[in-house]
Write an enzyme that holds these catalytic residues in place. Structure first.
Site, PDB file in Angstrom:
ATOM      1  N   HIS A   8       5.612   5.040   1.582  1.00  0.00           N
ATOM      2  CA  HIS A   8       6.221   4.876   0.259  1.00  0.00           C
ATOM      3  C   HIS A   8       6.696   6.240  -0.242  1.00  0.00           C
ATOM      4  CE1 HIS A   8       6.686   4.108  -4.025  1.00  0.00           C
ATOM      5  NE2 HIS A   8       6.815   2.831  -3.692  1.00  0.00           N
ATOM      6  N   GLU A  13      14.113   1.412  -0.117  1.00  0.00           N
ATOM      7  CA  GLU A  13      13.855   1.722  -1.525  1.00  0.00           C
ATOM      8  C   GLU A  13      14.526   3.059  -1.871  1.00  0.00           C
ATOM      9  OE1 GLU A  13      10.185  -0.211  -3.268  1.00  0.00           O
ATOM     10  OE2 GLU A  13       9.439   1.497  -2.156  1.00  0.00           O
TER      11      GLU A  13
HETATM   12  P1  PGA Z   1       9.716  -0.345  -9.232  1.00  0.00           P
HETATM   13  O1  PGA Z   1       8.966   0.305  -7.976  1.00  0.00           O
HETATM   14  O2  PGA Z   1       9.848  -1.809  -8.987  1.00  0.00           O
HETATM   15  O3  PGA Z   1       8.815  -0.022 -10.375  1.00  0.00           O
HETATM   16  O4  PGA Z   1      11.050   0.323  -9.331  1.00  0.00           O
HETATM   17  C1  PGA Z   1       9.201  -0.079  -6.679  1.00  0.00           C
HETATM   18  C2  PGA Z   1       8.345   0.745  -5.758  1.00  0.00           C
HETATM   19  O5  PGA Z   1       8.112   1.935  -6.023  1.00  0.00           O
HETATM   20  O6  PGA Z   1       7.846   0.242  -4.743  1.00  0.00           O
END
Ligand code: PGA
Length: 253
Positions: free
Chosen positions: A97, A167
């Protein structure tokens, strides 16, 4: 052919701050998830509560860790191993992540974590994404390298348990209009698929599910999945609000 369920991964991060609040959120999330037929919900909750919660409701939702060690056991203070996760009823783990990368995790370490978790039998949700974008497409080169390096040398037989979560760091933690545009997501999902096909061949490369994460909301979720052509979503702050989480699930259904 049976259509796969949409994967909805709730990343609670280091929230909420007490067991009582976590238990309440958990009960509510399970209730919401139990009404969704086309969605598989995975709750990635903090370590202290994983075993307790997973023993309560394993059938309705699946469970995920938010990280795992490269080791399976031993003198590694503070670490949690993939084997500990599997033996606690956990099926998935998030690896790489951006918030862990920001703490110093490199692609090399992440590749080792991916392999260790796959070997232990976990389904790995590997997070990838550029920090920012530029007009010359350098972020695409960055992304390409990140994918190749974070995957390391995974043997083909483990690919069935691999999931990619795209992401973009610039889209994480914002409001509805800060998520990526679904049409842009479509371009990136094709780009990622192409790299996976180059690495693992047509059949294996195209069968690896791709999720999107970053400011997902009840309003943008459906378009992100349908127009972005991704197989699911990774949701952060919204998963801490069971009312919004319920709206999100209903809209995906
Ligand atoms: P968010 O985070 O939905 O708060 O943008 C996603 C993540 O960091 O996995």
């Amino acid at each position: 052919m049976k259509k796969n369920k949409v994967l909805l991964v709730a990343n609670w991060k280091m929230n909420p701050d007490t067991y009582e609040k976590a238990d309440k959120l958990f009960q509510e999330s399970v209730h919401v998830a139990s009404q969704a037929k086309k969605v598989k919900t995975v709750l990635c909750i903090p370590y202290p509560w994983l075993t307790d919660f997973s023993h309560k409701h394993q059938k309705v939702v699946a469970f995920g860790g938010q990280d795992a060690s490269i080791e399976q056991a031993g003198s590694f203070t503070g670490e949690v191993s993939p084997k500990m996760l599997t033996s606690s009823g956990v099926e998935y783990v998030i690896i790489g992540h951006s918030e862990r990368r920001a703490l110093g995790e490199t692609d090399i370490l992440i590749a080792q974590k991916v392999i260790a978790s796959l070997k232990a039998g976990l389904k790995v949700i590997l997070c990838l994404g550029e920090k920012s974008r530029d007009d010359h497409g350098e972020y695409l080169m960055f992304l390409r390298e990140q994918i190749i390096n974070s995957l390391g040398k995974i043997q083909k037989r483990y690919l069935k348990k691999l999931i990619i979560a795209y992401e973009p760091v610039w889209a994480i933690g914002g409001g509805d209009d800060e998520a990526m545009k679904p049409t842009d997501l479509h371009e990136i999902s094709i780009f990622i698929k192409k790299i996976l096909v180059e690495m693992y061949g047509q059949d294996s490369g195209t069968s690896i599910p791709i999720l999107y994460g970053g400011s997902v909301s009840p309003d943008n979720a459906k378009d992100l999945i349908n127009l972005g052509e991704v197989q699911g979503l990774l949701v952060g702050h919204l998963s801490l609000n069971s009312k919004k989480f319920s709206e999100l699930l209903k809209n995906i259904e």
